[in-house]
Design an enzyme around this catalytic site. Structure first.
Site, PDB file in Angstrom:
ATOM      1  N   THR A  54       0.841  -1.205   0.000  1.00  0.00           N
ATOM      2  CA  THR A  54       0.000   0.000   0.000  1.00  0.00           C
ATOM      3  C   THR A  54       0.875   1.254   0.000  1.00  0.00           C
ATOM      4  O   THR A  54       0.645   2.181  -0.785  1.00  0.00           O
ATOM      5  CB  THR A  54      -0.930  -0.012   1.231  1.00  0.00           C
ATOM      6  OG1 THR A  54      -1.735  -1.198   1.159  1.00  0.00           O
ATOM      7  CG2 THR A  54      -1.821   1.212   1.270  1.00  0.00           C
ATOM      8  N   CYS A 107      -9.426  -7.619   1.104  1.00  0.00           N
ATOM      9  CA  CYS A 107      -9.600  -6.272   1.631  1.00  0.00           C
ATOM     10  C   CYS A 107     -11.060  -5.830   1.536  1.00  0.00           C
ATOM     11  O   CYS A 107     -11.469  -4.892   2.162  1.00  0.00           O
ATOM     12  CB  CYS A 107      -8.715  -5.298   0.849  1.00  0.00           C
ATOM     13  SG  CYS A 107      -7.052  -5.928   0.601  1.00  0.00           S
TER      14      CYS A 107
END
Ligand code: PLP
Length: 400
Positions: A72, A333
């Site tokens: 990320t 996610c």
């Protein structure tokens, strides 16, 4: 029965060798890699060694490897570190191209750039999940500064024609970033000046998808690419990423890279692909009204994404979990969200079929026995849920 793990695209376990390599750096060799004394030098040498191991995996220079906290952060650093909302001399906004099937780490970062006065184009994909070079050519503008397209999709495993896409970006004077989180350690990646990825300027890797720990990753930044750090502080990572190095995590990632480099030269990748194919074919032979999402497109060797019509993916994930098999519906996610997968809907699946899709992701630790045990569970679980489904195989009522 031992629990079976088929969710390697969500995360992978540490390999024992990786754990052993990390172990001394928790207590014995705890030094700060920036300190000049012996403790610090030991940590620095370990970080340098890991950087070399990653450079060997990627065929790049060690100085082009920037350690981060994971995929990320690397994705965000690639986008925010290379773009500024300045207008061109002719008054045009900075323009970025990405795709509608990226991981949220890129997708949401790009949406945030839009709010900072940067224009973003989200390219569509084909029904197989592929980004067409012609679509990229058509979207490029004189002020396109960056193109970011993932290497392998985390939900379907579909692999993009990255070399061709990167060459198009370069020919237009734009930088090219690719997120290889789901490909690193599974396919050979060659960033050398004459290699297939020579036009890639920035590339993201996450440790925990390749048997290293969570919370560590890298951003490859090609020499001569100017990167503005997102975090301000010390001059770590050649001023590209401030913050005391996560020495233990970095050591783990370096060891995982060494193991991956060796594994890629063995029959391992072919065996993994054969296991994935065995799983897919075994399911399709036993379950009707099911199919592979991304069939026919090049895919990474470990990922199978299948739809099972008349079944809710969430219910199937729970049913299989109760039987001892860990799989995922869409990307991890998004678990808990009721929205259908943005990747599958971008490929043209109806929201209902997208919600009926399951991802099985294997790893180099998956065995043939595990695949066969999974094959003994899946058809029965699907059949049971279909029996409960109001839409499955029920005769249509006709008025008399
Ligand atoms: N990019 C892709 C393609 C991913 O699959 C993931 C995680 O699922 C990430 C980025 C984010 O990586 P991390 O979990 O290290 O932040």
């Amino acid at each position: 029965m031992q629990r079976i793990y088929m969710d390697a695209n969500a995360t992978t376990p540490l390999l024992p060798e990786v754990f052993e390599a990390m172990r001394p750096f928790w207590i014995e060799h705890f030094g700060n890699a920036s300190s000049i004394h012996q403790h610090g030098q030991h940590a620095r040498a370990a970080v340098d060694h890991a950087r070399d191991s990653i450079a060997r995996l990627l065929h790049c220079r060690a100085s082009e490897v920037v350690f981060t906290s994971g995929g990320t952060e690397s994705d965000n650093l690639a986008l925010f570190g290379t773009l500024t909302p300045e207008l061109s001399p002719t008054g045009e906004k900075t323009h970025v191209i990405t795709t509608s099937i990226e991981h949220h780490a890129v997708l949401h970062a790009a949406e945030s750039l839009e709010k900072r006065n940067i224009d973003v184009t989200f390219l569509p994909c084909t029904s197989q999940g592929l980004i067409e070079p012609a679509a990229l050519i058509a979207a490029i503008r004189p002020n396109t500064k960056l193109v970011s397209i993932m290497y392998a999709n985390n939900e379907t495993g579909v692999v993009q024609p990255i070399a061709a896409l990167a060459a198009i970006a370069h020919a237009a004077g734009a930088l090219f970033h690719t997120d290889v989180v789901q490909a690193a350690g599974k396919v050979a990646l060659d960033l050398s000046p004459h290699g297939p990825l020579k036009d890639v300027d920035l590339l993201t890797i996450s440790g925990h998808k390749m048997h290293a720990p969570k919370g560590v990753g890298i951003l490859f930044v090609r020499r001569n690419v100017r990167l503005n750090p997102m975090m301000h502080g010390g001059s770590h990572e050649r001023q590209r990423r401030a913050g005391t190095e996560n020495v233990t995590g970095v050591v783990g990632l370096g060891k995982a890279a060494e193991i991956a480099s060796a594994w890629l030269k063995t029959e391992g990748p072919d065996k993994l692909a054969a296991l994935r194919d065995r799983l897919e074919q075994g399911i399709l032979a036993q379950v009707a009204e099911a199919g592979i999402n991304g069939a026919g497109a090049p895919r990474v060797s470990n990922t199978a994404n299948l739809y099972f019509d008349h079944v809710e993916a969430e219910a199937l994930v729970i049913a299989l979990d109760l039987k001892g098999l860990s799989v995922s519906g869409g990307s991890a996610c998004q678990s808990g969200a009721t929205e259908p997968s943005h990747v599958l809907t971008a490929m043209g699946l109806s929201p209902t079929r997208a919600r009926a899709s399951i991802r099985f992701s294997l790893s180099k630790l998956t065995t043939e026995e595990e695949v066969d045990q999974a094959l003994a569970l899946i058809p029965a679980a699907v059949a049971h849920l279909r029996d409960l489904s109001p839409t499955y195989n029920k005769p249509t009522l006709t008025s008399a």
